[in-house]
Write a protein that holds these residues in place. Sequence first.
Motif, PDB file in Angstrom:
ATOM      1  N   VAL A  56       0.882  -1.213   0.017  1.00  0.00           N
ATOM      2  CA  VAL A  56      -0.052   0.172   0.084  1.00  0.00           C
ATOM      3  C   VAL A  56       0.843   1.218  -0.017  1.00  0.00           C
ATOM      4  O   VAL A  56       1.703   1.488   0.896  1.00  0.00           O
ATOM      5  CB  VAL A  56      -0.908  -0.044   1.234  1.00  0.00           C
ATOM      6  CG1 VAL A  56      -1.612   1.193   1.326  1.00  0.00           C
ATOM      7  CG2 VAL A  56      -1.920  -1.213   1.065  1.00  0.00           C
ATOM      8  N   ASN A  79      -5.643   4.684  -1.413  1.00  0.00           N
ATOM      9  CA  ASN A  79      -6.448   4.717  -0.786  1.00  0.00           C
ATOM     10  C   ASN A  79      -7.456   5.879  -1.377  1.00  0.00           C
ATOM     11  O   ASN A  79      -8.760   5.746  -1.385  1.00  0.00           O
ATOM     12  CB  ASN A  79      -6.241   5.385   0.636  1.00  0.00           C
ATOM     13  CG  ASN A  79      -7.021   5.510   1.721  1.00  0.00           C
ATOM     14  OD1 ASN A  79      -8.112   6.496   1.724  1.00  0.00           O
ATOM     15  ND2 ASN A  79      -7.391   4.449   2.224  1.00  0.00           N
ATOM     16  N   MET A 184     -13.867  -7.745   2.034  1.00  0.00           N
ATOM     17  CA  MET A 184     -12.884  -7.013   2.449  1.00  0.00           C
ATOM     18  C   MET A 184     -13.116  -6.231   3.802  1.00  0.00           C
ATOM     19  O   MET A 184     -14.494  -5.946   3.843  1.00  0.00           O
ATOM     20  CB  MET A 184     -12.303  -5.834   1.448  1.00  0.00           C
ATOM     21  CG  MET A 184     -11.322  -4.977   1.909  1.00  0.00           C
ATOM     22  SD  MET A 184     -11.631  -3.524   2.835  1.00  0.00           S
ATOM     23  CE  MET A 184     -10.388  -2.512   2.670  1.00  0.00           C
ATOM     24  N   VAL A 244      -0.581  -4.275   3.012  1.00  0.00           N
ATOM     25  CA  VAL A 244       0.665  -3.548   4.073  1.00  0.00           C
ATOM     26  C   VAL A 244       1.214  -2.648   3.260  1.00  0.00           C
ATOM     27  O   VAL A 244       1.860  -2.422   2.273  1.00  0.00           O
ATOM     28  CB  VAL A 244       1.567  -4.895   4.204  1.00  0.00           C
ATOM     29  CG1 VAL A 244       2.764  -4.322   5.012  1.00  0.00           C
ATOM     30  CG2 VAL A 244       0.976  -6.131   4.574  1.00  0.00           C
ATOM     31  N   ASP A 256      -3.484   7.386  11.072  1.00  0.00           N
ATOM     32  CA  ASP A 256      -4.052   6.823  10.324  1.00  0.00           C
ATOM     33  C   ASP A 256      -5.686   7.158  10.301  1.00  0.00           C
ATOM     34  O   ASP A 256      -6.258   7.199   9.298  1.00  0.00           O
ATOM     35  CB  ASP A 256      -4.269   5.341  10.876  1.00  0.00           C
ATOM     36  CG  ASP A 256      -3.382   4.317   9.951  1.00  0.00           C
ATOM     37  OD1 ASP A 256      -2.538   5.193   9.110  1.00  0.00           O
ATOM     38  OD2 ASP A 256      -3.185   3.171  10.309  1.00  0.00           O
ATOM     39  N   TRP A 260      -9.265   7.773   7.008  1.00  0.00           N
ATOM     40  CA  TRP A 260     -10.307   7.085   7.033  1.00  0.00           C
ATOM     41  C   TRP A 260     -11.413   7.868   7.218  1.00  0.00           C
ATOM     42  O   TRP A 260     -11.419   9.087   7.488  1.00  0.00           O
ATOM     43  CB  TRP A 260     -10.254   5.836   8.120  1.00  0.00           C
ATOM     44  CG  TRP A 260      -9.529   4.530   7.396  1.00  0.00           C
ATOM     45  CD1 TRP A 260      -9.857   4.013   6.299  1.00  0.00           C
ATOM     46  CD2 TRP A 260      -8.089   4.373   7.801  1.00  0.00           C
ATOM     47  NE1 TRP A 260      -8.805   2.978   5.966  1.00  0.00           N
ATOM     48  CE2 TRP A 260      -7.807   3.310   7.041  1.00  0.00           C
ATOM     49  CE3 TRP A 260      -7.635   4.656   8.676  1.00  0.00           C
ATOM     50  CZ2 TRP A 260      -6.692   2.479   7.002  1.00  0.00           C
ATOM     51  CZ3 TRP A 260      -6.216   4.012   9.010  1.00  0.00           C
ATOM     52  CH2 TRP A 260      -5.861   2.852   8.224  1.00  0.00           C
TER      53      TRP A 260
HETATM   54  C1  LIG Z   1      -3.545   2.349   4.491  1.00  0.00           C
HETATM   55  C2  LIG Z   1      -4.184   1.264   4.422  1.00  0.00           C
HETATM   56  C3  LIG Z   1      -3.684  -0.155   4.519  1.00  0.00           C
HETATM   57  C4  LIG Z   1      -2.397  -0.266   5.218  1.00  0.00           C
HETATM   58  O1  LIG Z   1      -2.157   0.069   6.223  1.00  0.00           O
HETATM   59  P1  LIG Z   1      -0.508   0.109   6.940  1.00  0.00           P
HETATM   60  O2  LIG Z   1      -0.742   0.440   8.469  1.00  0.00           O
HETATM   61  O3  LIG Z   1       0.212   1.025   6.054  1.00  0.00           O
HETATM   62  O4  LIG Z   1      -0.028  -1.436   6.591  1.00  0.00           O
HETATM   63  C5  LIG Z   1      -4.537  -1.345   4.325  1.00  0.00           C
HETATM   64  N1  LIG Z   1      -5.917  -1.063   4.280  1.00  0.00           N
HETATM   65  C6  LIG Z   1      -6.385   0.183   4.059  1.00  0.00           C
HETATM   66  C7  LIG Z   1      -7.862   0.046   3.517  1.00  0.00           C
HETATM   67  C8  LIG Z   1      -5.618   1.407   4.012  1.00  0.00           C
HETATM   68  O5  LIG Z   1      -6.176   2.405   3.882  1.00  0.00           O
END
Ligand SMILES: *Cc1c(COP(=O)(O)O)cnc(C)c1O
Length: 271
Positions: A56, A79, A184, A244, A256, A260
Amino acid sequence: MPAPFDTQTGHDQHGRYPEATTVEDFRRNLAAVQARIAAACHRACRDPSSVRLLPVSKTKPEASLRLAHAAGCRMLGENKPQEAHRKWEAMQDLADLHWSVIGHLQTNKAKLVARFASEFQVLDSLRVAEALERRLQAEGRSLDVFVQVNTSGEASKYGLSPEDVQGFIKELPAFPALRVRGLMTLALFSAEAERVRQCFILLRTLRDQLQQDAPASIGLDELSMGMSGDFEIAIEEGATVVRVGQAIFGARARPDSHYWPDEPSTEESPS
Ligand SMILES: *Cc1c(COP(=O)(O)O)cnc(C)c1O
């Protein structure tokens, strides 16, 4: 070495992954993640080849993505549709690089995704399915899709409620350009591994139930679940795709919560 899988998830430890700045860094990080995948598969008596690693690259600059490609990455997860489209345009010279969109899509961005993405992991509304179908037909393309399920019960997460998934997938054969591959989820962000694990168990159990009477054209073999902080737990519970980012690219600058839902997004507004 990461902490043992059953004591913590890593969600409380963001920032521990150093930025990857060379091809060697990427090779080493990819090998380390693959070794963790193999160890988790071993514990679960699974074949490591049954788990696909989706790197990712969200928020990372084009230069980093090129290094990841040089280290062997052939599909990258992004994303935000506009950021992904911009990167795709800038890297047209890498013909073997494919793109997976893993973040919420507004219908007015379906056109972008239909143009460049190979995979869309966050389908959770018929409006988006319709918009994608129409744009894909126009492009003469098709798209692998995953249905996103909200397994944590958090209002802040996108995805269908588990009880709505069966009715939803019954509608999907009406969209032939969407090749449904599986489900998912994003687990709860918690340092408590057992609560995270419950999310993964819920997704797998739901998939097993749905498989019994899913329409013939709907594939439900894939379970996309697990990220840097929790992918070992996800693999133990049946993940076939792990997404990942930080363990490969390095920590992201922002928390994070920024990536989202319900965060006003600069990416999504017209520029
Ligand atoms: C950013 C993201 C990931 C990866 O997260 P990491 O903490 O960087 O491994 C996985 N799934 C989604 C939907 C994401 O937005």
